[in-house]
Design a protein around this motif. Structure first.
Motif, PDB file in Angstrom:
ATOM      1  N   LEU A  65       0.840  -1.200   0.000  1.00  0.00           N
ATOM      2  CA  LEU A  65       0.000   0.000   0.000  1.00  0.00           C
ATOM      3  C   LEU A  65       0.877   1.253   0.000  1.00  0.00           C
ATOM      4  O   LEU A  65       0.593   2.225  -0.711  1.00  0.00           O
ATOM      5  N   ILE A  66       1.934   1.220   0.792  1.00  0.00           N
ATOM      6  CA  ILE A  66       2.855   2.376   0.822  1.00  0.00           C
ATOM      7  C   ILE A  66       3.456   2.592  -0.577  1.00  0.00           C
ATOM      8  O   ILE A  66       3.546   3.731  -1.062  1.00  0.00           O
ATOM      9  N   THR A  67       3.819   1.504  -1.234  1.00  0.00           N
ATOM     10  CA  THR A  67       4.338   1.607  -2.607  1.00  0.00           C
ATOM     11  C   THR A  67       3.277   2.187  -3.540  1.00  0.00           C
ATOM     12  O   THR A  67       3.553   3.067  -4.362  1.00  0.00           O
ATOM     13  N   ALA A  68       2.051   1.695  -3.384  1.00  0.00           N
ATOM     14  CA  ALA A  68       0.960   2.150  -4.266  1.00  0.00           C
ATOM     15  C   ALA A  68       0.675   3.642  -4.066  1.00  0.00           C
ATOM     16  O   ALA A  68       0.468   4.379  -5.042  1.00  0.00           O
ATOM     17  N   ILE A  69       0.665   4.080  -2.812  1.00  0.00           N
ATOM     18  CA  ILE A  69       0.435   5.513  -2.539  1.00  0.00           C
ATOM     19  C   ILE A  69       1.522   6.341  -3.230  1.00  0.00           C
ATOM     20  O   ILE A  69       1.240   7.341  -3.896  1.00  0.00           O
ATOM     21  N   SER A  70       2.758   5.910  -3.053  1.00  0.00           N
ATOM     22  CA  SER A  70       3.875   6.640  -3.652  1.00  0.00           C
ATOM     23  C   SER A  70       3.741   6.673  -5.176  1.00  0.00           C
ATOM     24  O   SER A  70       3.959   7.712  -5.805  1.00  0.00           O
ATOM     25  N   ARG A  71       3.364   5.561  -5.766  1.00  0.00           N
ATOM     26  CA  ARG A  71       3.221   5.516  -7.224  1.00  0.00           C
ATOM     27  C   ARG A  71       2.171   6.511  -7.718  1.00  0.00           C
ATOM     28  O   ARG A  71       2.390   7.224  -8.685  1.00  0.00           O
ATOM     29  N   TRP A  72       1.037   6.545  -7.045  1.00  0.00           N
ATOM     30  CA  TRP A  72      -0.030   7.444  -7.503  1.00  0.00           C
ATOM     31  C   TRP A  72       0.304   8.895  -7.198  1.00  0.00           C
ATOM     32  O   TRP A  72      -0.014   9.785  -7.991  1.00  0.00           O
ATOM     33  N   GLU A  73       0.939   9.159  -6.059  1.00  0.00           N
ATOM     34  CA  GLU A  73       1.351  10.540  -5.774  1.00  0.00           C
ATOM     35  C   GLU A  73       2.325  11.033  -6.845  1.00  0.00           C
ATOM     36  O   GLU A  73       2.265  12.183  -7.276  1.00  0.00           O
ATOM     37  N   GLN A  74       3.222  10.136  -7.256  1.00  0.00           N
ATOM     38  CA  GLN A  74       4.239  10.532  -8.229  1.00  0.00           C
ATOM     39  C   GLN A  74       3.682  10.671  -9.643  1.00  0.00           C
ATOM     40  O   GLN A  74       4.371  11.163 -10.530  1.00  0.00           O
ATOM     41  N   ALA A  75       2.452  10.235  -9.835  1.00  0.00           N
ATOM     42  CA  ALA A  75       1.848  10.380 -11.159  1.00  0.00           C
ATOM     43  C   ALA A  75       1.506  11.838 -11.466  1.00  0.00           C
ATOM     44  O   ALA A  75       1.306  12.210 -12.608  1.00  0.00           O
ATOM     45  N   PHE A  76       1.441  12.642 -10.414  1.00  0.00           N
ATOM     46  CA  PHE A  76       0.992  14.026 -10.594  1.00  0.00           C
ATOM     47  C   PHE A  76       2.165  14.999 -10.567  1.00  0.00           C
ATOM     48  O   PHE A  76       3.048  14.892  -9.716  1.00  0.00           O
ATOM     49  N   VAL A  77       2.104  15.966 -11.474  1.00  0.00           N
ATOM     50  CA  VAL A  77       3.115  17.027 -11.476  1.00  0.00           C
ATOM     51  C   VAL A  77       2.707  18.154 -10.531  1.00  0.00           C
ATOM     52  O   VAL A  77       3.547  18.828  -9.943  1.00  0.00           O
ATOM     53  N   TYR A  78       1.406  18.343 -10.344  1.00  0.00           N
ATOM     54  CA  TYR A  78       0.924  19.512  -9.612  1.00  0.00           C
ATOM     55  C   TYR A  78       0.372  19.169  -8.224  1.00  0.00           C
ATOM     56  O   TYR A  78      -0.386  19.935  -7.652  1.00  0.00           O
ATOM     57  N   GLY A  79       0.702  17.998  -7.711  1.00  0.00           N
ATOM     58  CA  GLY A  79       0.351  17.664  -6.332  1.00  0.00           C
ATOM     59  C   GLY A  79      -1.126  17.435  -6.091  1.00  0.00           C
ATOM     60  O   GLY A  79      -1.634  17.694  -4.991  1.00  0.00           O
ATOM     61  N   GLU A  80      -1.833  16.916  -7.099  1.00  0.00           N
ATOM     62  CA  GLU A  80      -3.294  16.780  -6.979  1.00  0.00           C
ATOM     63  C   GLU A  80      -3.715  15.704  -5.986  1.00  0.00           C
ATOM     64  O   GLU A  80      -4.864  15.664  -5.562  1.00  0.00           O
ATOM     65  N   PHE A  81      -2.816  14.782  -5.645  1.00  0.00           N
ATOM     66  CA  PHE A  81      -3.188  13.714  -4.706  1.00  0.00           C
ATOM     67  C   PHE A  81      -2.067  13.484  -3.703  1.00  0.00           C
ATOM     68  O   PHE A  81      -0.891  13.402  -4.070  1.00  0.00           O
ATOM     69  N   ARG A  82      -2.466  13.421  -2.452  1.00  0.00           N
ATOM     70  CA  ARG A  82      -1.551  13.031  -1.376  1.00  0.00           C
ATOM     71  C   ARG A  82      -2.336  12.162  -0.415  1.00  0.00           C
ATOM     72  O   ARG A  82      -3.537  12.371  -0.229  1.00  0.00           O
ATOM     73  N   ALA A  83      -1.685  11.202   0.202  1.00  0.00           N
ATOM     74  CA  ALA A  83      -2.370  10.333   1.157  1.00  0.00           C
ATOM     75  C   ALA A  83      -1.460  10.055   2.343  1.00  0.00           C
ATOM     76  O   ALA A  83      -0.236  10.153   2.246  1.00  0.00           O
ATOM     77  N   THR A  84      -2.101   9.718   3.448  1.00  0.00           N
ATOM     78  CA  THR A  84      -1.345   9.383   4.649  1.00  0.00           C
ATOM     79  C   THR A  84      -2.028   8.206   5.345  1.00  0.00           C
ATOM     80  O   THR A  84      -3.250   8.061   5.258  1.00  0.00           O
ATOM     81  N   LEU A  85      -1.238   7.381   6.002  1.00  0.00           N
ATOM     82  CA  LEU A  85      -1.813   6.262   6.750  1.00  0.00           C
ATOM     83  C   LEU A  85      -2.255   6.756   8.117  1.00  0.00           C
ATOM     84  O   LEU A  85      -1.563   7.549   8.750  1.00  0.00           O
ATOM     85  N   VAL A  86      -3.411   6.277   8.552  1.00  0.00           N
ATOM     86  CA  VAL A  86      -3.911   6.640   9.880  1.00  0.00           C
ATOM     87  C   VAL A  86      -4.124   5.363  10.702  1.00  0.00           C
ATOM     88  O   VAL A  86      -4.299   4.272  10.143  1.00  0.00           O
ATOM     89  N   SER A  87      -4.095   5.531  12.017  1.00  0.00           N
ATOM     90  CA  SER A  87      -4.199   4.353  12.887  1.00  0.00           C
ATOM     91  C   SER A  87      -5.634   4.068  13.317  1.00  0.00           C
ATOM     92  O   SER A  87      -5.921   3.015  13.874  1.00  0.00           O
ATOM     93  N   ASP A  88      -6.545   5.006  13.064  1.00  0.00           N
ATOM     94  CA  ASP A  88      -7.933   4.850  13.485  1.00  0.00           C
ATOM     95  C   ASP A  88      -8.822   4.648  12.254  1.00  0.00           C
ATOM     96  O   ASP A  88      -9.018   5.579  11.462  1.00  0.00           O
ATOM     97  N   SER A  89      -9.351   3.447  12.102  1.00  0.00           N
ATOM     98  CA  SER A  89     -10.133   3.152  10.891  1.00  0.00           C
ATOM     99  C   SER A  89     -11.427   3.969  10.823  1.00  0.00           C
ATOM    100  O   SER A  89     -11.954   4.211   9.735  1.00  0.00           O
ATOM    101  N   SER A  90     -11.909   4.425  11.982  1.00  0.00           N
ATOM    102  CA  SER A  90     -13.164   5.185  11.959  1.00  0.00           C
ATOM    103  C   SER A  90     -12.960   6.588  11.378  1.00  0.00           C
ATOM    104  O   SER A  90     -13.921   7.284  11.078  1.00  0.00           O
ATOM    105  N   ARG A  91     -11.706   7.012  11.257  1.00  0.00           N
ATOM    106  CA  ARG A  91     -11.411   8.338  10.683  1.00  0.00           C
ATOM    107  C   ARG A  91     -10.969   8.232   9.226  1.00  0.00           C
ATOM    108  O   ARG A  91     -10.682   9.243   8.584  1.00  0.00           O
TER     109      ARG A  91
END
Lengths: 215, 199
Positions: A65-91
């Motif tokens: 998943l960390i690899t996948a996030i990095s791959r999709w973030e790097q697909a953008f030149v203008y920073g349209e997508f960023r993601a972070t892992l969270v420890s609380d699934s309800s959030r």
């Protein structure tokens, strides 16, 4: 005098250059979902970034998943997508599990690789043109969880499913080729130029669905 | 490479007036710049990489080359926020520091003004490798010119208010890999307030 002339010539030479020229052709594939007479499309609004993703600490999908996030973030030149892992699934805006889905609710987007299977589901909100968060991503072994090549399958399929959660929601994967990670039976271990073009086009188009945060 | 280019150039150019003074200056202010990249991915959505107004500090050394003119070497550091802006809103791409080194000729003008003209290089240093800076943080040649207003505070010490313009071409390996060709002309404008000490 010669020095001033040299400065002037340098200045003219630099200012005479043309501006940057973007690529002329951006070939991609269909990302929208056609549902009856409705065309559904979705992208993450900048106000929702970084997208919050939950996965169990001991999940075998975590590193993929960390690899996948990095791959999709790097697909953008203008920073349209960023993601972070969270420890609380309800959030979380996206929940990723290493298990098949337990309910058939929502709209389903599936992937069929050889050693593992994937499915991403989302639900339309009660208000028109809304999508109720969270997205649910499931990736699980086709049969043997220790099968040869299953880690590669996980990495490819998690990248594929996260692509759905970014908004590539065409259920038939129309137009995607075997070289694209969004192909229905994904084999490409990474994003193709067509994957990048498609997600870039999506994030610069008007979309029909707006995400509704979790209550 | 421990000696700045300024020192090498200063030694190479012999001063014609021996009593002229070596100067050092320290200033702070702000720098703004035009877009690094602009693109219409779809016709109705123009997107651009933009830098915010950046707090700036500059240090410089001046070496006399005539009774009225100096060779000036300057290091200028600015720290901006980089955003990708389109019709959907602005995406934060983190901090972007620029480090400029320039060598300029400086001479007098009427009304306590001085002109500066020269060239150097600008180095981009993003906080994270993302977007256009995924593969590299480029260093680019630039031309620069400026104007400074000076006021003597006491013998050997001057107050300076300066305006500085710079121009360079911007592109990165990531942009080239993604099919962008040529380079973007980037204009930068800085305003600083500082002091200059002479020896």
């Amino acid at each position: 005098m010669k020095g001033r002339l040299a400065c002037l010539i340098s200045l003219v030479a630099v200012t005479a250059c043309a501006d940057i020229v973007p690529p002329a052709q951006r070939e991609g594939y269909e990302y929208r979902q056609i549902l009856g007479t409705d065309t559904l499309s979705f992208k993450w609004d900048p106000s929702l970034l970084p997208v919050k993703i939950w996965i169990a600490d001991d999940s075998p999908l975590r590193s993929h998943l960390i690899t996948a996030i990095s791959r999709w973030e790097q697909a953008f030149v203008y920073g349209e997508f960023r993601a972070t892992l969270v420890s609380d699934s309800s959030r979380a805006d996206i929940i990723v599990r290493n298990a098949p889905p337990t309910s058939g609710a929502g709209l389903r987007l599936a992937a069929f690789a050889s050693q593992c299977l994937g499915e991403t589901t989302y639900q339309l909100g009660s208000a028109p043109k809304t999508l109720q968060l969270p997205w649910r991503v499931h990736v699980w072994p086709a049969s043997n969880p220790n099968a040869t090549g299953i880690q590669d399958c996980y990495r490819i399929t998690v990248t594929h499913e996260l692509g759905h959660a970014l908004g590539i929601i065409n259920a038939n994967h129309a137009g995607a080729l075997p070289t694209d990670v969004m192909y229905r039976d994904p084999v490409a271990d990474g994003l193709s130029e067509r994957d990048r073009n498609t997600i870039e086009r999506l994030y610069h188009s008007r979309t029909t669905l707006t995400a509704v945060p979790r209550p | 490479m421990r000696f700045p280019l300024f020192v090498i150039l200063a030694v190479a150019v012999r001063p014609s007036v021996l009593e002229a003074q070596l100067t050092a200056r320290l200033s702070a202010g702000a720098t703004m710049g035009t877009s690094l990249v602009a693109d219409a991915i779809l016709y109705d959505d123009v997107v651009a990489l933009k830098t915010s107004v950046a707090p700036t500090i500059a240090i410089g050394l001046g070496y006399p080359i005539s009774a009225t003119h100096k060779l000036l070497g300057e290091l200028r550091i600015a720290s901006a926020t980089l955003t990708g802006s389109g019709s959907a809103g602005a995406n934060d791409l983190g901090a972007l520091r620029t480090i400029e080194f320039s060598v300029m000729a400086e001479g007098p003008l009427p009304y306590h003004l001085r002109f500066q003209v020269g060239g150097g290089a600008i180095k981009y240093s993003p906080a994270r490798a993302a977007g256009a800076f995924l593969d590299d943080a480029p260093i680019k040649p630039m031309v620069t010119a400026g104007l400074a207003w000076t006021k003597s505070l006491r013998p050997g010490l001057e107050l300076q208010v300066g305006g500085r313009w710079g121009l360079h071409e911007f592109t990165t390996k990531t942009l080239e890999r993604r099919g962008y060709s040529l380079a973007q002309r980037v204009h930068r404008l800085g305003i600083t307030l500082g002091v200059e000490r002479a020896w």
